[in-house]
Scaffold this active site. Sequence first.
Site, PDB file in Angstrom:
ATOM      1  N   ALA A   8      37.710  34.919  32.346  1.00  0.00           N
ATOM      2  CA  ALA A   8      37.342  35.013  33.761  1.00  0.00           C
ATOM      3  C   ALA A   8      36.218  36.022  33.918  1.00  0.00           C
ATOM      4  O   ALA A   8      36.033  36.906  33.077  1.00  0.00           O
ATOM      5  CB  ALA A   8      38.547  35.428  34.606  1.00  0.00           C
ATOM      6  N   ASP A   9      35.490  35.873  35.001  1.00  0.00           N
ATOM      7  CA  ASP A   9      34.463  36.856  35.343  1.00  0.00           C
ATOM      8  C   ASP A   9      34.489  37.075  36.848  1.00  0.00           C
ATOM      9  O   ASP A   9      34.638  36.120  37.616  1.00  0.00           O
ATOM     10  CB  ASP A   9      33.071  36.388  34.912  1.00  0.00           C
ATOM     11  CG  ASP A   9      32.038  37.491  35.109  1.00  0.00           C
ATOM     12  OD1 ASP A   9      32.125  38.505  34.387  1.00  0.00           O
ATOM     13  OD2 ASP A   9      31.178  37.357  35.995  1.00  0.00           O
ATOM     14  N   THR A  10      34.377  38.321  37.240  1.00  0.00           N
ATOM     15  CA  THR A  10      34.372  38.676  38.661  1.00  0.00           C
ATOM     16  C   THR A  10      33.083  39.411  38.992  1.00  0.00           C
ATOM     17  O   THR A  10      32.668  40.313  38.259  1.00  0.00           O
ATOM     18  CB  THR A  10      35.578  39.575  39.003  1.00  0.00           C
ATOM     19  OG1 THR A  10      36.787  38.874  38.704  1.00  0.00           O
ATOM     20  CG2 THR A  10      35.577  39.951  40.488  1.00  0.00           C
TER      21      THR A  10
END
Length: 201
Positions: A80-82
Amino acid sequence: MRLYLASRSPRRRELLNQIGIDFDTVVFRDGMRADSETDETPLPGEKPVAYVERVARAKAIHGLKIVEERKLPMRPVLSADTTLEFNGEIIGKPVDRADAAAILRRLSGQTHRVLTGVAINHMGHTEYVLSSSEVTFREIDDEEIRHYVMSGEPMDKAGAYGIQGRAGLFVKHLAGSFTGVMGLPVCETGELLKRLGFRPL
């Protein structure tokens, strides 16, 4: 059925545990930033939505490479990337305390968007989902910013804050996914996992 989590984030581990998913962590090189083989530099003119998808997918692919190099059992790899979007600008993790304070001053009294992309690489194919949330901060004074930055909490977080921690005091309004702002939207992630035969809960 287990999967691999390609992330050092304790928040993502906590959230996967919360929805009953068994996983092992595949981490990147010690002593470097998490996801060190993934270029997290925005491309010229790259839009925030495109940026977060590119980075999330790249992390999943790199996680799969680690699995292959270590000759581990083949399982799906989740990453995931935020990132934050403020006035069309991508805001990532602060580089130092001064940068963290500057980011928080910009976000004070304003609304920003938090984008979390989740990617799962399985059998050479990557599934992807995006969570988008709007967060409005109340006005934050300089003393509050100083104390918060000194706590160390902002330093490894996109936008220089963790909504699940002390920065919850700054949040006036949230429209979207609380867990997405934390770093792993459990509703969207659960739906993605079900497509691969996982049964959260």
